[in-house]
Design a protein around this motif. Sequence first.
Motif, PDB file in Angstrom:
ATOM      1  N   PHE A   1      93.412 -43.787  25.771  1.00 15.93           N
ATOM      2  CA  PHE A   1      93.379 -44.916  24.838  1.00 15.93           C
ATOM      3  C   PHE A   1      94.226 -46.087  25.338  1.00 15.93           C
ATOM      4  O   PHE A   1      95.173 -45.920  26.106  1.00 15.93           O
ATOM      5  N   HIS A   2      93.840 -47.276  24.915  1.00 17.91           N
ATOM      6  CA  HIS A   2      94.564 -48.517  25.194  1.00 17.91           C
ATOM      7  C   HIS A   2      94.195 -49.516  24.119  1.00 17.91           C
ATOM      8  O   HIS A   2      93.035 -49.590  23.745  1.00 17.91           O
ATOM      9  N   PRO A   3      95.063 -50.273  23.598  1.00 18.86           N
ATOM     10  CA  PRO A   3      96.509 -50.272  23.807  1.00 18.86           C
ATOM     11  C   PRO A   3      97.169 -49.073  23.128  1.00 18.86           C
ATOM     12  O   PRO A   3      96.503 -48.328  22.396  1.00 18.86           O
ATOM     13  N   PRO A   4      98.488 -48.913  23.336  1.00 17.90           N
ATOM     14  CA  PRO A   4      99.166 -47.725  22.824  1.00 17.90           C
ATOM     15  C   PRO A   4      99.542 -47.771  21.344  1.00 17.90           C
ATOM     16  O   PRO A   4     100.450 -47.079  20.924  1.00 17.90           O
ATOM     17  N   ASP A   5      98.829 -48.530  20.550  1.00 15.60           N
ATOM     18  CA  ASP A   5      99.065 -48.630  19.101  1.00 15.60           C
ATOM     19  C   ASP A   5      98.311 -47.484  18.423  1.00 15.60           C
ATOM     20  O   ASP A   5      97.119 -47.606  18.121  1.00 15.60           O
ATOM     21  N   ILE A   6      99.000 -46.349  18.197  1.00 15.72           N
ATOM     22  CA  ILE A   6      98.325 -45.147  17.709  1.00 15.72           C
ATOM     23  C   ILE A   6      99.252 -44.348  16.799  1.00 15.72           C
ATOM     24  O   ILE A   6     100.463 -44.351  16.979  1.00 15.72           O
ATOM     25  N   VAL A   7      98.650 -43.683  15.794  1.00 15.64           N
ATOM     26  CA  VAL A   7      99.389 -42.795  14.891  1.00 15.64           C
ATOM     27  C   VAL A   7      98.649 -41.459  14.873  1.00 15.64           C
ATOM     28  O   VAL A   7      97.436 -41.421  14.657  1.00 15.64           O
TER      29      VAL A   7
ATOM     30  N   GLU B   1      98.179 -43.347  32.281  1.00 10.92           N
ATOM     31  CA  GLU B   1      97.371 -42.854  33.384  1.00 10.92           C
ATOM     32  C   GLU B   1      96.878 -44.058  34.174  1.00 10.92           C
ATOM     33  O   GLU B   1      97.153 -45.201  33.831  1.00 10.92           O
ATOM     34  N   GLN B   2      96.091 -43.792  35.187  1.00  7.38           N
ATOM     35  CA  GLN B   2      95.474 -44.854  35.971  1.00  7.38           C
ATOM     36  C   GLN B   2      94.659 -45.762  35.052  1.00  7.38           C
ATOM     37  O   GLN B   2      94.030 -45.292  34.107  1.00  7.38           O
ATOM     38  N   GLY B   3      94.661 -47.046  35.296  1.00 12.75           N
ATOM     39  CA  GLY B   3      93.895 -47.986  34.488  1.00 12.75           C
ATOM     40  C   GLY B   3      94.574 -48.327  33.167  1.00 12.75           C
ATOM     41  O   GLY B   3      93.948 -48.861  32.268  1.00 12.75           O
ATOM     42  N   TRP B   4      95.854 -48.010  33.034  1.00 11.99           N
ATOM     43  CA  TRP B   4      96.648 -48.329  31.847  1.00 11.99           C
ATOM     44  C   TRP B   4      96.107 -47.676  30.584  1.00 11.99           C
ATOM     45  O   TRP B   4      96.189 -48.225  29.502  1.00 11.99           O
ATOM     46  N   GLN B   5      95.545 -46.490  30.729  1.00 14.19           N
ATOM     47  CA  GLN B   5      95.172 -45.709  29.553  1.00 14.19           C
ATOM     48  C   GLN B   5      96.321 -44.743  29.284  1.00 14.19           C
ATOM     49  O   GLN B   5      96.979 -44.269  30.204  1.00 14.19           O
ATOM     50  N   PHE B   6      96.564 -44.481  28.011  1.00 15.90           N
ATOM     51  CA  PHE B   6      97.719 -43.705  27.604  1.00 15.90           C
ATOM     52  C   PHE B   6      97.327 -42.324  27.101  1.00 15.90           C
ATOM     53  O   PHE B   6      96.174 -42.076  26.766  1.00 15.90           O
ATOM     54  N   HIS B   7      98.327 -41.423  27.023  1.00 12.71           N
ATOM     55  CA  HIS B   7      98.102 -40.117  26.410  1.00 12.71           C
ATOM     56  C   HIS B   7      99.377 -39.629  25.729  1.00 12.71           C
ATOM     57  O   HIS B   7     100.491 -39.983  26.115  1.00 12.71           O
ATOM     58  N   LEU B   8      99.168 -38.841  24.674  1.00 13.89           N
ATOM     59  CA  LEU B   8     100.237 -38.257  23.864  1.00 13.89           C
ATOM     60  C   LEU B   8      99.823 -36.856  23.439  1.00 13.89           C
ATOM     61  O   LEU B   8      98.638 -36.567  23.303  1.00 13.89           O
TER      62      LEU B   8
END
Length: 117
Positions: free
Chosen positions: A49-55, A76-83
């Motif tokens: 996911f992007h941007p990192p605005d997540i709940v 991760e690569q490509g500025w995708q996030f993980h939690l």
Amino acid sequence: MWFRLAVVALVFLSASCSAKQSDPKVQVYSRNPGEYGKANVLICYVSGFHPPDIVIKLLKNGVEIPGSTQTDLAFEQGWQFHLTKYVDFLPQPGETYTCEVSHMKNTPKSFTWEPDM
């Protein structure tokens, strides 16, 4: 020294601004195979996911489970996030366990844990 920091900040800003919005991929699972009456860990892995605005919320029968832990935001690569969010739980017959994810303040989506029974 401050010049190097400014350059690094500009590189980070331009890379994050050029990344496009990506919806999260969600996986809900347990550490061990699901077995009623046996202690386990409920895990919700949210990635891509992007941007990192997540709940992220872990729910039992629609009510948030207290005491959950969330990992630090990672990218991760490509500025995708993980939690990852997880909590100890004791699955019982008739109970529903879900991971609720709200990205960019959009309507939350629910993902249900399916026991391996």
